[in-house]
Design a protein around this motif. Sequence first.
Motif, mmCIF file in Angstrom:
data_model
loop_
_atom_site.group_PDB
_atom_site.id
_atom_site.type_symbol
_atom_site.label_atom_id
_atom_site.label_comp_id
_atom_site.label_asym_id
_atom_site.label_seq_id
_atom_site.Cartn_x
_atom_site.Cartn_y
_atom_site.Cartn_z
ATOM 1 N N PHE A 2 0.720 -1.730 0.780
ATOM 2 C CA PHE A 2 -0.291 0.328 0.253
ATOM 3 C C PHE A 2 0.795 1.614 -0.263
ATOM 4 O O PHE A 2 1.634 1.263 0.356
ATOM 5 N N ASP A 6 -3.153 5.273 0.481
ATOM 6 C CA ASP A 6 -4.065 4.368 1.067
ATOM 7 C C ASP A 6 -4.257 4.660 2.826
ATOM 8 O O ASP A 6 -5.333 4.149 3.274
ATOM 9 N N THR A 10 -7.382 4.835 4.948
ATOM 10 C CA THR A 10 -8.590 4.785 5.883
ATOM 11 C C THR A 10 -8.206 4.874 7.114
ATOM 12 O O THR A 10 -9.620 5.141 7.884
ATOM 13 N N GLU A 66 -5.594 -3.490 17.064
ATOM 14 C CA GLU A 66 -4.934 -3.453 16.447
ATOM 15 C C GLU A 66 -5.357 -3.372 15.049
ATOM 16 O O GLU A 66 -4.422 -2.557 14.708
ATOM 17 N N TYR A 67 -6.137 -2.904 14.777
ATOM 18 C CA TYR A 67 -6.717 -2.582 12.766
ATOM 19 C C TYR A 67 -7.404 -1.621 13.112
ATOM 20 O O TYR A 67 -7.415 -0.859 12.170
ATOM 21 N N PHE A 247 -15.835 -2.203 -1.932
ATOM 22 C CA PHE A 247 -15.070 -3.416 -1.944
ATOM 23 C C PHE A 247 -14.289 -3.036 -0.197
ATOM 24 O O PHE A 247 -14.031 -3.817 0.099
ATOM 25 N N LYS A 248 -13.753 -2.089 -1.051
ATOM 26 C CA LYS A 248 -12.916 -1.099 0.592
ATOM 27 C C LYS A 248 -13.327 -1.645 1.819
ATOM 28 O O LYS A 248 -12.876 -2.530 2.961
ATOM 29 N N ARG A 251 -13.594 -5.622 2.997
ATOM 30 C CA ARG A 251 -12.578 -6.415 3.045
ATOM 31 C C ARG A 251 -12.017 -5.827 3.756
ATOM 32 O O ARG A 251 -11.734 -7.028 4.948
ATOM 33 N N ALA A 252 -12.328 -4.518 4.942
ATOM 34 C CA ALA A 252 -11.789 -4.732 6.184
ATOM 35 C C ALA A 252 -13.152 -5.946 7.108
ATOM 36 O O ALA A 252 -11.876 -6.066 7.976
ATOM 37 N N LEU A 255 -11.341 -9.324 6.787
ATOM 38 C CA LEU A 255 -10.151 -9.400 7.704
ATOM 39 C C LEU A 255 -10.242 -9.453 9.037
ATOM 40 O O LEU A 255 -9.965 -10.645 9.899
ATOM 41 N N HIS B 79 -1.914 -2.183 12.958
ATOM 42 C CA HIS B 79 -1.328 -3.926 11.550
ATOM 43 C C HIS B 79 -1.818 -3.039 10.612
ATOM 44 O O HIS B 79 -2.519 -2.785 9.821
ATOM 45 N N GLU B 80 -0.155 -3.594 10.129
ATOM 46 C CA GLU B 80 -0.875 -3.345 8.126
ATOM 47 C C GLU B 80 -0.795 -4.491 7.399
ATOM 48 O O GLU B 80 -2.140 -4.241 6.356
ATOM 49 N N ASP B 81 -1.867 -5.310 7.596
ATOM 50 C CA ASP B 81 -2.903 -6.129 7.374
ATOM 51 C C ASP B 81 -4.911 -5.241 6.738
ATOM 52 O O ASP B 81 -4.775 -5.783 6.466
ATOM 53 N N ILE B 82 -4.003 -4.102 7.946
ATOM 54 C CA ILE B 82 -5.683 -3.625 7.280
ATOM 55 C C ILE B 82 -5.704 -3.008 6.307
ATOM 56 O O ILE B 82 -6.704 -2.679 5.252
ATOM 57 N N PHE B 83 -4.108 -2.698 5.725
ATOM 58 C CA PHE B 83 -4.182 -1.651 4.672
ATOM 59 C C PHE B 83 -3.772 -2.754 3.397
ATOM 60 O O PHE B 83 -4.782 -2.508 2.083
ATOM 61 N N ASN B 84 -3.171 -3.679 3.912
ATOM 62 C CA ASN B 84 -3.609 -5.086 2.402
ATOM 63 C C ASN B 84 -4.515 -5.778 2.384
ATOM 64 O O ASN B 84 -4.463 -5.281 0.964
ATOM 65 N N ALA B 85 -5.094 -5.144 2.539
ATOM 66 C CA ALA B 85 -6.966 -6.072 2.335
ATOM 67 C C ALA B 85 -7.631 -4.977 2.125
ATOM 68 O O ALA B 85 -8.399 -5.490 1.333
ATOM 69 N N MET B 86 -7.458 -3.654 2.271
ATOM 70 C CA MET B 86 -8.471 -2.893 1.240
ATOM 71 C C MET B 86 -7.697 -2.362 0.762
ATOM 72 O O MET B 86 -8.914 -1.450 -0.457
ATOM 73 N N HIS B 87 -6.649 -2.197 0.393
ATOM 74 C CA HIS B 87 -6.290 -1.401 -0.683
ATOM 75 C C HIS B 87 -5.506 -2.043 -1.674
ATOM 76 O O HIS B 87 -4.636 -2.174 -2.940
ATOM 77 N N ASN B 88 -5.640 -3.593 -1.503
ATOM 78 C CA ASN B 88 -4.766 -4.628 -2.512
ATOM 79 C C ASN B 88 -5.560 -6.041 -2.982
ATOM 80 O O ASN B 88 -6.539 -6.045 -2.041
ATOM 81 N N ILE B 89 -5.561 -6.526 -3.793
ATOM 82 C CA ILE B 89 -6.772 -7.155 -4.729
ATOM 83 C C ILE B 89 -5.486 -8.988 -4.387
ATOM 84 O O ILE B 89 -4.919 -8.431 -4.990
#
Lengths: 451, 89
Positions: A2, A6, A10, A66-67, A247-248, A251-252, A255, B79-89
């Motif tokens: 990212f 990005d 968020t 965490e997120y 989509f965004k 995805r959150a 996760l 956590h970096e995963d939230i950005f990977n999830a939201m902004h990468n396919i």
Amino acid sequence: MFNKFDVLETINMVEKEHLDIRTITMGISLLSCIRATAKETADAVYDIVCKKAENIVKTAADLSGEYGIPIVNKRVSVTPVSLITAGFPEEAPLIGRALDRAAHTLGIDFLGGYSALVHKGTADYEEKFLRTIPETLATTERLCSSVNVGSSKSGINMDAVRQMGEIIKETARLTEKNDGLGCAKLVVFCNAVEDNPFMAGAFHGVGEADTVINVGVSGPGVVEHALKSIPDADLTEVAETIKRTAFKITRAGQLIAKEASQRLGARFGIVDLSLAPTPARGDSVAAILEEVGLESVGTHGTTAILAMLNDAVKKGGVMASSRVGGLSGAFIPVSEDIGMIEAAEAGKITLDKLEAMTCVCSVGLDMIAISGSTSASTISAMIADEAAIGMVNNKTTAVRVIPAPGKKVGEWVNFGGLLGRAPVMPVHESSAEKFISRGGLIPAPIHSFKN
Amino acid sequence: MHAVVTVTGKDKKGIIAEVSRFLAEKNANIEDISQTILGEYFAMIMLVDISGIQEELSVLAKECAEMGKQIGMSVHVQHEDIFNAMHNI
């Protein structure tokens, strides 16, 4: 990887546009709790719910920390209680109160599943169970109830529809001190889904695994904000932007759902892609419709935009999640959406328009205050209309109306919190008494015979 | 395991020093920094290795937000995963 835009996007979504995970809902099967007596069953139910959902509140707080995304509600849904109390239906309130106690012990917001599925016919034990709903809702705080009265496959059980009109009236009467608050926790469905994480209609279907995690995402404010950045775009681009935003958001949710189910030792059920508003400004589905180009929600054009919104949310969301389910679409609860509240107050949105809107979005006539003097048969007729829309269009529809005791059109009801407040809206005055008193079954439509 | 630390607010002296010192104390290792000034507005994004931290990430996030308040900045740790999830396919 990212980039910094990005990251900032968020953070803005959360801080300024009300992005949140609306709910983590743990579905728990109660089928193993059936005992010989109501008392023993109630004890078993309390124990299993407290044990399985023991860590749901802490896990939600951890994930949120965490997120960096708020998780607004922690909830539990259970097997329809009518099934586990079939042997002693009159004593079902004991189980209802045990569930409410469990909800308090766990510190969760709501617990759903004081429910019955009677879409093809009402069994004797179910008829008795339905009669316990008003008392149970009046003596509990966090328990929610739902009844499925129709389906595309089976038709509409009009005897149950008639009974539900009376039950809604009785629930309002027993909770009159709080403007009929009990009715805000009671929803009547057609085509109810078994994995819905949202209240008041959540229950844990018998076709589900033992314990599952269902997550409901939200974010009407995020969609509204995205549309504000393209004020002159044509509708193709508007739909595309909604899709990308959905989509965004999803995805959150995906996760969080994956992590939550892992940590709670439950199966990952589904992500529900719903745009669920709250009474806070900037968190409104009505505002999205107005941003697309309406002076006020409720005017001509509302249904078309809502159809587009609902479809675009699904398309974006389906791509983002491996398991989609629940209701998945846009919610239009009147008392829980500031744009709807204001339109209703100004007389710019009517029940008839809301009914039309329910043809193209998820759920139905939701959180609508009507006069306390509305007859049970009129409420039943509203349910029948909504159920017919759901049955013919193969979609879920629902009715959650509050006949506020002693309140007249234009007066206000106030439930507080996420349930919001709403002006009492007018209903048609001509009677549907004879139609409702006929009873019987409205047969399933011809296109349901697909075998 | 990585987290993203975002620091935003009105620019002034010593922001990077303060945030870096805090993260070092927590045993978090800064691996990448991107920082810009837009007018008077300071924006910094750090990628931080948090495998060595002694506390839960949610606790560190809370403490960082608190530290940010003391220096008049908005500080997020996620956590970096939230950005990977939201902004990468």
